[in-house]
Design a protein around this motif. Structure first.
Motif, PDB file in Angstrom:
ATOM      1  N   ARG A 103       0.930  -1.252  -0.202  1.00 31.27           N
ATOM      2  CA  ARG A 103      -0.095  -0.020  -0.003  1.00 31.27           C
ATOM      3  C   ARG A 103       0.849   1.280   0.023  1.00 31.27           C
ATOM      4  NH1 ARG A 103      -4.923  -0.345   1.093  1.00 31.27           N
ATOM      5  NH2 ARG A 103      -4.591  -1.990   2.430  1.00 31.27           N
ATOM      6  N   MET A 104       2.077   1.037   0.445  1.00 32.08           N
ATOM      7  CA  MET A 104       2.818   2.334   0.609  1.00 32.08           C
ATOM      8  C   MET A 104       4.223   2.210  -0.381  1.00 32.08           C
ATOM      9  SD  MET A 104       1.600   3.981   3.058  1.00 32.08           S
ATOM     10  CE  MET A 104       2.723   5.320   3.352  1.00 32.08           C
ATOM     11  N   CYS A 105       4.322   1.445  -1.366  1.00 32.63           N
ATOM     12  CA  CYS A 105       5.349   1.178  -2.190  1.00 32.63           C
ATOM     13  C   CYS A 105       5.705   2.799  -2.819  1.00 32.63           C
ATOM     14  CB  CYS A 105       5.186   0.148  -3.048  1.00 32.63           C
ATOM     15  SG  CYS A 105       5.554  -1.275  -2.203  1.00 32.63           S
ATOM     16  N   HIS A 106       4.661   3.340  -3.087  1.00 40.46           N
ATOM     17  CA  HIS A 106       4.957   4.655  -3.950  1.00 40.46           C
ATOM     18  C   HIS A 106       5.775   5.898  -3.331  1.00 40.46           C
ATOM     19  CE1 HIS A 106       1.361   5.598  -1.572  1.00 40.46           C
ATOM     20  NE2 HIS A 106       1.866   6.795  -1.551  1.00 40.46           N
ATOM     21  N   VAL A 107       5.754   5.524  -1.870  1.00 38.58           N
ATOM     22  CA  VAL A 107       6.416   6.521  -1.102  1.00 38.58           C
ATOM     23  C   VAL A 107       8.070   6.741  -1.132  1.00 38.58           C
ATOM     24  CG1 VAL A 107       7.071   7.214   1.574  1.00 38.58           C
ATOM     25  CG2 VAL A 107       4.558   6.494   0.678  1.00 38.58           C
ATOM     26  N   GLY A 108       8.477   7.761  -1.238  1.00 39.83           N
ATOM     27  CA  GLY A 108      10.030   7.956  -1.537  1.00 39.83           C
ATOM     28  C   GLY A 108      10.327   8.916  -2.604  1.00 39.83           C
ATOM     29  N   ARG A 109      11.539   8.961  -3.007  1.00 39.72           N
ATOM     30  CA  ARG A 109      11.827   9.946  -4.010  1.00 39.72           C
ATOM     31  C   ARG A 109      12.670   9.053  -4.779  1.00 39.72           C
ATOM     32  NH1 ARG A 109      14.401  13.504   0.327  1.00 39.72           N
ATOM     33  NH2 ARG A 109      16.262  12.802  -0.937  1.00 39.72           N
ATOM     34  N   LYS A 110      12.516   9.469  -6.140  1.00 41.33           N
ATOM     35  CA  LYS A 110      13.094   8.536  -7.231  1.00 41.33           C
ATOM     36  C   LYS A 110      14.653   9.224  -7.480  1.00 41.33           C
ATOM     37  CE  LYS A 110      11.586   6.420 -11.278  1.00 41.33           C
ATOM     38  NZ  LYS A 110      10.374   6.425 -12.168  1.00 41.33           N
ATOM     39  N   CYS A 111      15.558   8.212  -7.609  1.00 44.98           N
ATOM     40  CA  CYS A 111      16.917   8.567  -7.783  1.00 44.98           C
ATOM     41  C   CYS A 111      17.173   8.554  -9.179  1.00 44.98           C
ATOM     42  CB  CYS A 111      18.019   7.557  -7.049  1.00 44.98           C
ATOM     43  SG  CYS A 111      17.508   7.569  -5.370  1.00 44.98           S
ATOM     44  N   PHE A 169       4.037  10.397  -6.062  1.00 43.27           N
ATOM     45  CA  PHE A 169       4.479  11.643  -6.227  1.00 43.27           C
ATOM     46  C   PHE A 169       5.989  11.088  -6.900  1.00 43.27           C
ATOM     47  CE2 PHE A 169       8.106  14.661  -5.255  1.00 43.27           C
ATOM     48  CZ  PHE A 169       7.486  15.838  -6.007  1.00 43.27           C
ATOM     49  N   GLY A 170       6.240  11.580  -8.169  1.00 49.98           N
ATOM     50  CA  GLY A 170       7.612  11.299  -8.963  1.00 49.98           C
ATOM     51  C   GLY A 170       7.369   9.986  -9.705  1.00 49.98           C
ATOM     52  N   TRP A 171       6.049   9.389  -9.908  1.00 48.22           N
ATOM     53  CA  TRP A 171       6.023   8.107 -10.560  1.00 48.22           C
ATOM     54  C   TRP A 171       4.987   8.366 -11.673  1.00 48.22           C
ATOM     55  CZ3 TRP A 171       8.393   3.464  -9.224  1.00 48.22           C
ATOM     56  CH2 TRP A 171       8.791   3.284  -8.012  1.00 48.22           C
ATOM     57  N   SER A 172       5.093   7.917 -12.765  1.00 43.80           N
ATOM     58  CA  SER A 172       4.073   8.008 -13.973  1.00 43.80           C
ATOM     59  C   SER A 172       2.927   6.915 -13.508  1.00 43.80           C
ATOM     60  CB  SER A 172       4.708   7.780 -15.245  1.00 43.80           C
ATOM     61  OG  SER A 172       5.757   8.553 -15.718  1.00 43.80           O
ATOM     62  N   MET A 173       1.814   7.304 -14.241  1.00 45.03           N
ATOM     63  CA  MET A 173       0.669   6.312 -14.082  1.00 45.03           C
ATOM     64  C   MET A 173       1.144   4.496 -14.200  1.00 45.03           C
ATOM     65  SD  MET A 173      -2.352   6.061 -12.941  1.00 45.03           S
ATOM     66  CE  MET A 173      -3.167   7.699 -13.187  1.00 45.03           C
ATOM     67  N   GLY A 174       1.056   3.867 -13.287  1.00 41.99           N
ATOM     68  CA  GLY A 174       1.186   2.368 -13.310  1.00 41.99           C
ATOM     69  C   GLY A 174       2.608   1.849 -12.985  1.00 41.99           C
ATOM     70  N   ASP A 175       3.554   3.104 -12.965  1.00 40.70           N
ATOM     71  CA  ASP A 175       4.913   2.595 -12.544  1.00 40.70           C
ATOM     72  C   ASP A 175       5.138   1.823 -11.523  1.00 40.70           C
ATOM     73  OD1 ASP A 175       5.763   3.477 -15.170  1.00 40.70           O
ATOM     74  OD2 ASP A 175       6.635   5.347 -14.388  1.00 40.70           O
ATOM     75  N   VAL A 176       4.425   2.357 -10.296  1.00 38.27           N
ATOM     76  CA  VAL A 176       4.397   1.753  -8.981  1.00 38.27           C
ATOM     77  C   VAL A 176       4.080   0.140  -8.991  1.00 38.27           C
ATOM     78  CG1 VAL A 176       4.084   1.694  -6.428  1.00 38.27           C
ATOM     79  CG2 VAL A 176       4.062   3.993  -7.642  1.00 38.27           C
ATOM     80  N   ARG A 177       2.982  -0.028  -9.693  1.00 32.22           N
ATOM     81  CA  ARG A 177       2.351  -1.552  -9.979  1.00 32.22           C
ATOM     82  C   ARG A 177       3.422  -2.500 -10.725  1.00 32.22           C
ATOM     83  NH1 ARG A 177      -3.110  -3.951  -9.538  1.00 32.22           N
ATOM     84  NH2 ARG A 177      -2.724  -5.958 -10.477  1.00 32.22           N
ATOM     85  N   ARG A 178       3.779  -1.761 -11.728  1.00 36.65           N
ATOM     86  CA  ARG A 178       4.678  -2.546 -12.590  1.00 36.65           C
ATOM     87  C   ARG A 178       5.980  -2.734 -11.874  1.00 36.65           C
ATOM     88  NH1 ARG A 178       2.085   0.540 -16.481  1.00 36.65           N
ATOM     89  NH2 ARG A 178       3.659   2.412 -16.347  1.00 36.65           N
ATOM     90  N   ARG A 179       6.688  -1.958 -11.117  1.00 37.17           N
ATOM     91  CA  ARG A 179       7.890  -2.174 -10.178  1.00 37.17           C
ATOM     92  C   ARG A 179       7.436  -3.300  -9.296  1.00 37.17           C
ATOM     93  NH1 ARG A 179      12.212  -3.824 -10.171  1.00 37.17           N
ATOM     94  NH2 ARG A 179      14.068  -3.029  -8.572  1.00 37.17           N
TER      95      ARG A 179
END
Length: 185
Positions: free
Chosen positions: A106-114, A162-172
């Motif tokens: 549920r929280m995998c999107h949290v953070g900053r992209k390097c 934040f910092g992710w494109s639509m669907g990127d978190v799920r794909r990762r």
């Protein structure tokens, strides 16, 4: 001179509440977590037995492991999983049936992209939940476990953070699951 934690324990006249134990887990304060657990379960002195009792203590929203996963408290999660029965990594909360992997997903999107958007290795300390998701998979978490609403952990991942494109978190997350299947073979 006693430490502030020892002094607080000495002043305590009764055992700590479940919520004090959970708060130490959430804060990733391993020394406080261990001390509070020993005070909460004063008759248990063996770490493996203590962790069994710890993961069985669920007031409905999950055990200390679930709450540690909510905040990506890596030290406490590692300690619990190092000493608890193997089944703890897939334990469902009494209410809702979420596993620790659901809570992290549920929280995998949290953070900053390097780096730039083409950077494939985003599982870093900049993304503590992705990193913890990977660790839970490594320790045997079941990515196909269903909660009470029949959702797998990947099904509760947000579509965009934040910092992710639509669907990127799920794909990762799906990529981490595939990598985990390769490692388990």
């Amino acid at each position: 001179m006693p430490s502030p934690r020892d002094a607080a324990a000495a002043r305590r006249t009764n055992k700590p509440s479940f919520f004090e134990v959970v708060d130490a887990a959430r804060a990733d304060d391993l020394p406080a977590f261990r001390q509070l657990l020993h005070e909460y379960f004063p008759d248990i002195d063996d770490d493996k037995k203590l962790m069994r009792a710890c993961v069985e203590e669920d007031r409905g929203a999950g055990c200390a492991l679930h709450f540690a996963c909510d905040t990506a408290a890596r030290r406490v999660v590692a300690y619990i999983l190092d000493h608890a029965p193997q089944s703890a990594v897939n334990q469902k909360a009494r209410r809702g049936g979420e596993t620790p992997l659901h809570r992290v997903a549920r929280m995998c999107h949290v953070g900053r992209k390097c780096g730039d958007d083409d950077d494939e290795d985003v599982v870093t300390t900049k993304y503590p939940y992705l990193s913890l998701y990977q660790e839970l998979l490594r320790r045997g978490a079941d990515p196909d476990a269903l909660d009470d609403q029949k959702r797998r952990p990947v099904d509760v991942v947000v579509n965009k953070g934040f910092g992710w494109s639509m669907g990127d978190v799920r794909r990762r997350v799906e990529q981490l699951q595939e990598e985990g299947k390769v490692v388990k073979k």
